[in-house]
Design a protein around this motif. Structure first.
Motif, PDB file in Angstrom:
ATOM      1  N   LYS A 152       0.835  -1.199   0.000  1.00  0.00           N
ATOM      2  CA  LYS A 152       0.000   0.000   0.000  1.00  0.00           C
ATOM      3  C   LYS A 152       0.867   1.246   0.000  1.00  0.00           C
ATOM      4  O   LYS A 152       0.610   2.204  -0.709  1.00  0.00           O
ATOM      5  CB  LYS A 152      -0.905   0.004   1.235  1.00  0.00           C
ATOM      6  N   LEU A 153       1.905   1.245   0.845  1.00  0.00           N
ATOM      7  CA  LEU A 153       2.774   2.398   0.945  1.00  0.00           C
ATOM      8  C   LEU A 153       3.498   2.656  -0.363  1.00  0.00           C
ATOM      9  O   LEU A 153       3.604   3.790  -0.822  1.00  0.00           O
ATOM     10  CB  LEU A 153       3.786   2.181   2.075  1.00  0.00           C
ATOM     11  N   ASN A 154       3.989   1.591  -0.998  1.00  0.00           N
ATOM     12  CA  ASN A 154       4.740   1.747  -2.233  1.00  0.00           C
ATOM     13  C   ASN A 154       3.879   2.288  -3.371  1.00  0.00           C
ATOM     14  O   ASN A 154       4.378   2.893  -4.305  1.00  0.00           O
ATOM     15  CB  ASN A 154       5.344   0.397  -2.654  1.00  0.00           C
ATOM     16  N   ARG A 155       2.577   2.044  -3.313  1.00  0.00           N
ATOM     17  CA  ARG A 155       1.706   2.492  -4.385  1.00  0.00           C
ATOM     18  C   ARG A 155       1.115   3.876  -4.122  1.00  0.00           C
ATOM     19  O   ARG A 155       0.386   4.395  -4.959  1.00  0.00           O
ATOM     20  CB  ARG A 155       0.557   1.485  -4.568  1.00  0.00           C
ATOM     21  N   THR A 156       1.406   4.468  -2.982  1.00  0.00           N
ATOM     22  CA  THR A 156       0.841   5.754  -2.624  1.00  0.00           C
ATOM     23  C   THR A 156       1.820   6.872  -2.946  1.00  0.00           C
ATOM     24  O   THR A 156       2.934   6.889  -2.414  1.00  0.00           O
ATOM     25  CB  THR A 156       0.509   5.794  -1.121  1.00  0.00           C
ATOM     26  N   PRO A 157       1.439   7.838  -3.814  1.00  0.00           N
ATOM     27  CA  PRO A 157       2.338   8.956  -4.121  1.00  0.00           C
ATOM     28  C   PRO A 157       2.594   9.788  -2.868  1.00  0.00           C
ATOM     29  O   PRO A 157       1.742   9.910  -1.993  1.00  0.00           O
ATOM     30  CB  PRO A 157       1.556   9.760  -5.172  1.00  0.00           C
ATOM     31  N   SER A 158       3.779  10.373  -2.796  1.00  0.00           N
ATOM     32  CA  SER A 158       4.105  11.243  -1.678  1.00  0.00           C
ATOM     33  C   SER A 158       3.370  12.572  -1.814  1.00  0.00           C
ATOM     34  O   SER A 158       2.813  12.898  -2.879  1.00  0.00           O
ATOM     35  CB  SER A 158       5.614  11.489  -1.626  1.00  0.00           C
ATOM     36  N   THR A 159       3.391  13.368  -0.742  1.00  0.00           N
ATOM     37  CA  THR A 159       2.744  14.684  -0.778  1.00  0.00           C
ATOM     38  C   THR A 159       3.353  15.559  -1.857  1.00  0.00           C
ATOM     39  O   THR A 159       2.638  16.256  -2.595  1.00  0.00           O
ATOM     40  CB  THR A 159       2.881  15.368   0.591  1.00  0.00           C
ATOM     41  N   GLY A 160       4.667  15.537  -1.977  1.00  0.00           N
ATOM     42  CA  GLY A 160       5.337  16.334  -3.007  1.00  0.00           C
ATOM     43  C   GLY A 160       4.951  15.904  -4.407  1.00  0.00           C
ATOM     44  O   GLY A 160       4.776  16.745  -5.304  1.00  0.00           O
ATOM     45  N   GLN A 161       4.822  14.600  -4.619  1.00  0.00           N
ATOM     46  CA  GLN A 161       4.430  14.102  -5.939  1.00  0.00           C
ATOM     47  C   GLN A 161       3.003  14.513  -6.277  1.00  0.00           C
ATOM     48  O   GLN A 161       2.700  14.872  -7.421  1.00  0.00           O
ATOM     49  CB  GLN A 161       4.583  12.583  -5.974  1.00  0.00           C
ATOM     50  N   ILE A 162       2.127  14.477  -5.279  1.00  0.00           N
ATOM     51  CA  ILE A 162       0.748  14.886  -5.503  1.00  0.00           C
ATOM     52  C   ILE A 162       0.695  16.367  -5.880  1.00  0.00           C
ATOM     53  O   ILE A 162      -0.040  16.765  -6.809  1.00  0.00           O
ATOM     54  CB  ILE A 162      -0.107  14.610  -4.252  1.00  0.00           C
ATOM     55  N   GLN A 190       6.169   0.385 -10.530  1.00  0.00           N
ATOM     56  CA  GLN A 190       5.212  -0.580 -10.011  1.00  0.00           C
ATOM     57  C   GLN A 190       4.434  -1.246 -11.137  1.00  0.00           C
ATOM     58  O   GLN A 190       4.176  -2.454 -11.101  1.00  0.00           O
ATOM     59  CB  GLN A 190       4.241   0.091  -9.041  1.00  0.00           C
ATOM     60  N   GLN A 191       4.062  -0.470 -12.157  1.00  0.00           N
ATOM     61  CA  GLN A 191       3.319  -1.054 -13.269  1.00  0.00           C
ATOM     62  C   GLN A 191       4.179  -2.080 -14.011  1.00  0.00           C
ATOM     63  O   GLN A 191       3.688  -3.142 -14.421  1.00  0.00           O
ATOM     64  CB  GLN A 191       2.852   0.024 -14.237  1.00  0.00           C
ATOM     65  N   THR A 192       5.458  -1.763 -14.183  1.00  0.00           N
ATOM     66  CA  THR A 192       6.366  -2.698 -14.852  1.00  0.00           C
ATOM     67  C   THR A 192       6.489  -3.991 -14.051  1.00  0.00           C
ATOM     68  O   THR A 192       6.450  -5.093 -14.610  1.00  0.00           O
ATOM     69  CB  THR A 192       7.754  -2.058 -15.031  1.00  0.00           C
ATOM     70  N   ILE A 193       6.623  -3.865 -12.736  1.00  0.00           N
ATOM     71  CA  ILE A 193       6.726  -5.052 -11.883  1.00  0.00           C
ATOM     72  C   ILE A 193       5.427  -5.851 -11.927  1.00  0.00           C
ATOM     73  O   ILE A 193       5.444  -7.086 -12.011  1.00  0.00           O
ATOM     74  CB  ILE A 193       7.059  -4.642 -10.440  1.00  0.00           C
ATOM     75  N   ASP A 194       4.281  -5.158 -11.873  1.00  0.00           N
ATOM     76  CA  ASP A 194       2.992  -5.849 -11.927  1.00  0.00           C
ATOM     77  C   ASP A 194       2.848  -6.632 -13.227  1.00  0.00           C
ATOM     78  O   ASP A 194       2.363  -7.769 -13.242  1.00  0.00           O
ATOM     79  CB  ASP A 194       1.843  -4.841 -11.808  1.00  0.00           C
ATOM     80  N   THR A 195       3.263  -6.017 -14.336  1.00  0.00           N
ATOM     81  CA  THR A 195       3.169  -6.681 -15.636  1.00  0.00           C
ATOM     82  C   THR A 195       4.079  -7.901 -15.701  1.00  0.00           C
ATOM     83  O   THR A 195       3.689  -8.964 -16.193  1.00  0.00           O
ATOM     84  CB  THR A 195       3.543  -5.695 -16.762  1.00  0.00           C
ATOM     85  N   ALA A 196       5.293  -7.760 -15.172  1.00  0.00           N
ATOM     86  CA  ALA A 196       6.265  -8.855 -15.226  1.00  0.00           C
ATOM     87  C   ALA A 196       5.876 -10.018 -14.333  1.00  0.00           C
ATOM     88  O   ALA A 196       6.259 -11.165 -14.588  1.00  0.00           O
ATOM     89  CB  ALA A 196       7.649  -8.338 -14.841  1.00  0.00           C
ATOM     90  N   SER A 197       5.109  -9.744 -13.278  1.00  0.00           N
ATOM     91  CA  SER A 197       4.775 -10.791 -12.306  1.00  0.00           C
ATOM     92  C   SER A 197       3.330 -11.260 -12.400  1.00  0.00           C
ATOM     93  O   SER A 197       2.850 -11.952 -11.505  1.00  0.00           O
ATOM     94  CB  SER A 197       5.048 -10.275 -10.885  1.00  0.00           C
ATOM     95  N   VAL A 198       2.638 -10.896 -13.474  1.00  0.00           N
ATOM     96  CA  VAL A 198       1.203 -11.170 -13.575  1.00  0.00           C
ATOM     97  C   VAL A 198       0.873 -12.660 -13.490  1.00  0.00           C
ATOM     98  O   VAL A 198      -0.173 -13.049 -12.963  1.00  0.00           O
ATOM     99  CB  VAL A 198       0.635 -10.565 -14.888  1.00  0.00           C
ATOM    100  N   ASP A 199       1.767 -13.535 -13.979  1.00  0.00           N
ATOM    101  CA  ASP A 199       1.501 -14.969 -13.957  1.00  0.00           C
ATOM    102  C   ASP A 199       2.303 -15.694 -12.871  1.00  0.00           C
ATOM    103  O   ASP A 199       2.509 -16.912 -12.939  1.00  0.00           O
ATOM    104  CB  ASP A 199       1.807 -15.595 -15.327  1.00  0.00           C
ATOM    105  N   ASN A 200       2.764 -14.932 -11.864  1.00  0.00           N
ATOM    106  CA  ASN A 200       3.517 -15.502 -10.738  1.00  0.00           C
ATOM    107  C   ASN A 200       4.695 -16.372 -11.202  1.00  0.00           C
ATOM    108  O   ASN A 200       4.787 -17.554 -10.862  1.00  0.00           O
ATOM    109  CB  ASN A 200       2.598 -16.327  -9.830  1.00  0.00           C
TER     110      ASN A 200
END
Length: 222
Positions: A152-162, A190-200
């Motif tokens: 959850k933390l890794n997917r949440t943009p920081s205040t500065g990024q927002i 994160q999107q790249t990692i999600d795509t690469a790991s989609v099939d475990n």
């Protein structure tokens, strides 16, 4: 179910903490000791197999979702399965259950030194492996499916990024900027990692896919 892992050097201080909490209960493990003093003495057996090893104490807490109702027997079963699937299949470990917070949870204290070889359990990518084990446990025991706290933390943009995104969006809307706001580096990664790991995939395949996408796994921290 959320898991939090730490590693340390001394068993006795951890065991004293686990035993001293309100309503603390020793519910499982593979050791004969029944209190912190006895367990600490027993853990010395594994330490003697590798006296040069550092940070030999493995401590993990597993917290269930509020909707999940687990008794001691089920928690012991889950804790034993978790620790073994994390590679501690020939290691000393003990399980305490705590009721001192709103979240039903257990603590597992284990030696990272294997009793069969005297070697340390390999701990690379242990966060990734832990999340995979927990997601499977949730499915097998029909528990509430949750995101890990770190995920959850890794997917949440920081205040500065927002703030940057809001500023760039305003500039784009008023014509001061030619392109809409770009996603943060964290979101792109994160999107790249999600795509690469989609099939475990197995870890070597995942690393290979990330390298093809231009990501050096040496730079990733888990």
């Amino acid at each position: 179910m959320i898991g939090k892992q730490t590693k340390g050097r001394g068993f006795r201080k951890l065991l004293d903490y686990l035993e001293s909490r309100d309503d603390a209960k020793l519910i499982g493990g593979n050791m004969s000791g029944r209190n912190a003093r006895e367990l600490a003495r027993e853990f010395r057996l594994s330490r003697q197999l590798n006296s040069d090893a550092d940070r030999v104490v493995y401590h993990v807490s597993l917290s269930a979702a509020k909707a999940d109702k687990l008794d001691d027997e089920k928690w012991n079963e889950i804790g034993s399965r978790y620790i073994k699937e994390m590679g501690f299949d020939a290691n000393q470990f003990v399980i305490f259950r705590h009721h001192n917070t709103d979240d039903d949870h257990i603590h597992i204290a284990a030696s990272r030194i294997r009793m069969d070889t005297g070697l340390l359990v390999h701990d690379s990518w242990d966060y990734v492996r832990s999340e995979k084990v927990l997601r499977q446990i949730e499915q097998d025991y029909e528990l509430v499916q949750v995101q890990g706290s770190r995920e959850k933390l890794n997917r949440t943009p920081s205040t500065g990024q927002i703030r940057r995104i809001i500023r760039e969006q305003s500039e784009y809307d008023t014509g001061k900027r030619d392109t809409p706001p770009e996603r943060t580096i964290k979101e792109q990664l994160q999107q790249t990692i999600d795509t690469a790991s989609v099939d475990n995939p197995q870890m070597p395949i995942l690393i290979w896919r990330l390298q093809l996408a231009g990501i050096s796994c040496n730079d990733l921290q888990y």
